[in-house]
Design a protein around this motif. Sequence first.
Motif, PDB file in Angstrom:
ATOM      1  N   GLU A   1       0.837  -1.204   0.000  1.00 56.63           N
ATOM      2  CA  GLU A   1       0.000   0.000   0.000  1.00 56.63           C
ATOM      3  C   GLU A   1       0.874   1.258   0.000  1.00 56.63           C
ATOM      4  O   GLU A   1       0.622   2.208  -0.731  1.00 56.63           O
ATOM      5  CB  GLU A   1      -0.944   0.003   1.203  1.00 56.63           C
ATOM      6  CG  GLU A   1      -1.909   1.159   1.232  1.00 56.63           C
ATOM      7  CD  GLU A   1      -2.996   1.069   0.159  1.00 56.63           C
ATOM      8  OE1 GLU A   1      -3.630   2.103  -0.092  1.00 56.63           O
ATOM      9  OE2 GLU A   1      -3.196  -0.010  -0.424  1.00 56.63           O
TER      10      GLU A   1
ATOM     11  N   SER B   1       2.344   1.782  -3.411  1.00 60.31           N
ATOM     12  CA  SER B   1       1.310   2.274  -4.314  1.00 60.31           C
ATOM     13  C   SER B   1       1.104   3.771  -4.131  1.00 60.31           C
ATOM     14  O   SER B   1       0.997   4.522  -5.109  1.00 60.31           O
ATOM     15  CB  SER B   1       0.007   1.516  -4.064  1.00 60.31           C
ATOM     16  OG  SER B   1      -1.031   2.039  -4.854  1.00 60.31           O
TER      17      SER B   1
ATOM     18  N   THR C   1       1.816   6.762  -6.879  1.00 59.63           N
ATOM     19  CA  THR C   1       0.789   7.747  -7.215  1.00 59.63           C
ATOM     20  C   THR C   1       1.306   9.157  -6.976  1.00 59.63           C
ATOM     21  O   THR C   1       1.129  10.051  -7.821  1.00 59.63           O
ATOM     22  CB  THR C   1      -0.490   7.501  -6.394  1.00 59.63           C
ATOM     23  OG1 THR C   1      -0.988   6.197  -6.709  1.00 59.63           O
ATOM     24  CG2 THR C   1      -1.549   8.546  -6.691  1.00 59.63           C
TER      25      THR C   1
END
Length: 90
Positions: free
Chosen positions: A45, A48, A52
């Motif tokens: 997570e 990620s 982003t």
Amino acid sequence: MMLAVTQTDLRTNIKQLLDNVAHNDDTIVVTRSNRENVVIISEAEYNSWQETNFLMKNENNRKSLSESLASINRGEGKVLTPEEWEKMNG
């Protein structure tokens, strides 16, 4: 799932809580009296979010992603198979 625990709960159940974060993508908010809370997320997570953030720092990427989302919301998008993607970008 997001779970709020105290520091004491974290210490008592650390193995189970960390396993849930790692295997189930749970998020844990550790509440601390008189201090700022801390959030525990999985490495996947975190990576990620980092990706982003990296992509969104570039104005051209932000514009392209925004245009793509607007296109999808207008029903203009098309789902490609991996083979179709390779053919287009190969």
